[in-house]
Design an enzyme around this catalytic site. Structure first.
Site, PDB file in Angstrom:
ATOM      1  N   TYR A   1     -62.799  72.412  67.693  1.00  0.00           N
ATOM      2  CA  TYR A   1     -61.359  72.353  67.940  1.00  0.00           C
ATOM      3  C   TYR A   1     -61.045  72.426  69.423  1.00  0.00           C
ATOM      4  O   TYR A   1     -61.920  72.722  70.250  1.00  0.00           O
ATOM      5  CB  TYR A   1     -60.616  73.459  67.177  1.00  0.00           C
ATOM      6  CG  TYR A   1     -60.647  74.829  67.834  1.00  0.00           C
ATOM      7  CD1 TYR A   1     -61.776  75.623  67.807  1.00  0.00           C
ATOM      8  CD2 TYR A   1     -59.517  75.332  68.491  1.00  0.00           C
ATOM      9  CE1 TYR A   1     -61.787  76.888  68.399  1.00  0.00           C
ATOM     10  CE2 TYR A   1     -59.517  76.592  69.080  1.00  0.00           C
ATOM     11  CZ  TYR A   1     -60.650  77.364  69.040  1.00  0.00           C
ATOM     12  OH  TYR A   1     -60.665  78.602  69.626  1.00  0.00           O
TER      13      TYR A   1
ATOM     14  N   LYS B   1     -66.672  75.304  71.265  1.00  0.00           N
ATOM     15  CA  LYS B   1     -65.360  75.683  70.738  1.00  0.00           C
ATOM     16  C   LYS B   1     -65.324  75.278  69.264  1.00  0.00           C
ATOM     17  O   LYS B   1     -64.782  74.233  68.892  1.00  0.00           O
ATOM     18  CB  LYS B   1     -64.251  74.993  71.559  1.00  0.00           C
ATOM     19  CG  LYS B   1     -62.912  75.727  71.476  1.00  0.00           C
ATOM     20  CD  LYS B   1     -61.987  75.295  72.588  1.00  0.00           C
ATOM     21  CE  LYS B   1     -60.599  75.877  72.486  1.00  0.00           C
ATOM     22  NZ  LYS B   1     -60.493  77.323  72.609  1.00  0.00           N
TER      23      LYS B   1
ATOM     24  N   GLU C   1     -66.252  87.514  78.217  1.00  0.00           N
ATOM     25  CA  GLU C   1     -64.892  86.950  78.219  1.00  0.00           C
ATOM     26  C   GLU C   1     -64.022  87.801  77.324  1.00  0.00           C
ATOM     27  O   GLU C   1     -64.407  88.901  76.930  1.00  0.00           O
ATOM     28  CB  GLU C   1     -64.929  85.485  77.769  1.00  0.00           C
ATOM     29  CG  GLU C   1     -65.487  85.286  76.384  1.00  0.00           C
ATOM     30  CD  GLU C   1     -65.518  83.818  75.935  1.00  0.00           C
ATOM     31  OE1 GLU C   1     -64.789  82.983  76.478  1.00  0.00           O
ATOM     32  OE2 GLU C   1     -66.287  83.534  75.001  1.00  0.00           O
TER      33      GLU C   1
ATOM     34  N   LEU D   1     -66.956  80.680  76.657  1.00  0.00           N
ATOM     35  CA  LEU D   1     -66.333  79.364  76.591  1.00  0.00           C
ATOM     36  C   LEU D   1     -66.002  78.884  78.003  1.00  0.00           C
ATOM     37  O   LEU D   1     -65.407  79.650  78.772  1.00  0.00           O
ATOM     38  CB  LEU D   1     -65.045  79.435  75.758  1.00  0.00           C
ATOM     39  CG  LEU D   1     -64.466  78.061  75.475  1.00  0.00           C
ATOM     40  CD1 LEU D   1     -65.210  77.397  74.330  1.00  0.00           C
ATOM     41  CD2 LEU D   1     -62.986  78.145  75.157  1.00  0.00           C
TER      42      LEU D   1
END
Ligand code: PDD
Length: 286
Positions: free
Chosen positions: A32, A147, A179, A203
């Site tokens: 996505y 992702k 993160e 990411l």
């Protein structure tokens, strides 16, 4: 009524139906992207589509569309929905099989879904006082650079923050900052911007790249390197970045103040640079 795109058709969201045998539903087997749209123009579209290709390659799923086709479809969704500023969500799953089987089906058509939601940027109060975060061990898999729609770990981790009345959960793995549950995290120490390197453990954020580009453009010293947990906790400033939250100051972590406990001067500069950059990009597209 929200209009979405599903497998070749634009239709009202209430009419969009996917098979219960879809591998996205059964296995979280999909990729996505979330793309912010300002003044009806997708921001950093080429970069989002490039990252999408990286995710699809990583999960061995052929990209169903060319960059031109994606651009047209995303434009179609933006035009059919209300609001100058939108958040476009797109996902591709491996599609629906006839039986539940972990192994990839030999022949299957991927399911493609695109929708738009209003882009709600953080309320000014969050910028003025900063947000509170909690921390947690990063228990996710080792391909956090992809992702994918398999987001259960991220959801559980984000929920830790919500349960504590906070906004984000900051993740540490092997003593280093990775993160946030749904954001990238930066630290500032003695005027230097510290950013964890893009590895398979986080990411590669599109906003992360914009922030580093703006830092370079404006002469803000940067170090892209491992950030130790202790360094993050003792930072002068901590920020979270994402396509929907842009740049936000984190002023407390696990109940302890970060720096002075107020948004810092470097954040204020970066926020102004970011807004200015957005305006420039949007004007250039006219
Ligand atoms: N998430 N890291 C994680 C785990 C994320 O989920 C996100 C964004 C980011 C920031 O990436 P970008 O700057 O490209 O938005 C980092 C999106 C917004 C989401 O899942 O809704």
């Amino acid at each position: 009524m929200t209009t979405v795109y599903l497998n070749g058709q634009f239709l009202p969201i209430a009419e969009a139906k996917v098979s219960a045998m879809d591998r996205g539903f059964l296995f979280g087997d999909g990729a996505y992207e979330v793309i912010p749209v300002y003044s009806r123009r997708p921001f950093r579209l080429a970069e989002h589509l490039r990252r999408l290709q990286g995710t699809l390659d990583g999960i061995r799923l052929a990209n169903p569309y060319s960059e031109t086709e994606w651009t047209r479809l995303i434009g179609g969704i933006v035009a059919r929905n209300e609001g100058e500023d939108q958040s476009v969500y797109l996902q591709i799953t491996r599609g629906a099989d006839t039986k539940r089987n972990h192994a990839f089906p030999a022949r299957v058509t991927p399911t493609v879904y695109i929708m738009s939601e209003p882009l709600v940027t953080p309320p000014p109060a969050q910028r003025e006082t900063g947000i509170a975060a909690v921390s947690a061990p990063d228990v996710r898999w080792l391909r956090c650079d992809l992702k994918t729609t398999s987001l259960l770990a991220n959801c559980l981790l984000r929920q830790l923050a919500i349960a504590a009345g906070c906004v984000e959960t900051i993740l540490f793995r092997d003593g280093c900052l990775t993160e946030g549950a749904a954001s990238n995290i930066f630290a500032v120490k003695n005027g230097v911007l510290l950013a964890p390197p893009k590895t398979h453990l986080m990411l590669p954020g599109i906003t992360y790249d914009v922030v580093l580009e703006l830092a370079e453009k404006h002469g803000l010293p940067c170090a892209v390197r491992d950030v130790l947990e202790g360094e993050a906790r003792a930072a002068d400033e901590l920020w979270m970045t994402s396509s929907t939250r842009e740049v936000l100051p984190i002023t407390s972590l696990d109940g302890q103040p970060i720096g002075t406990g107020q948004p810092g001067p470097v954040f204020r500069k970066m926020y102004a640079w970011y807004q200015e950059f957005k305006q420039t990009v949007m004007r250039a597209g006219e």
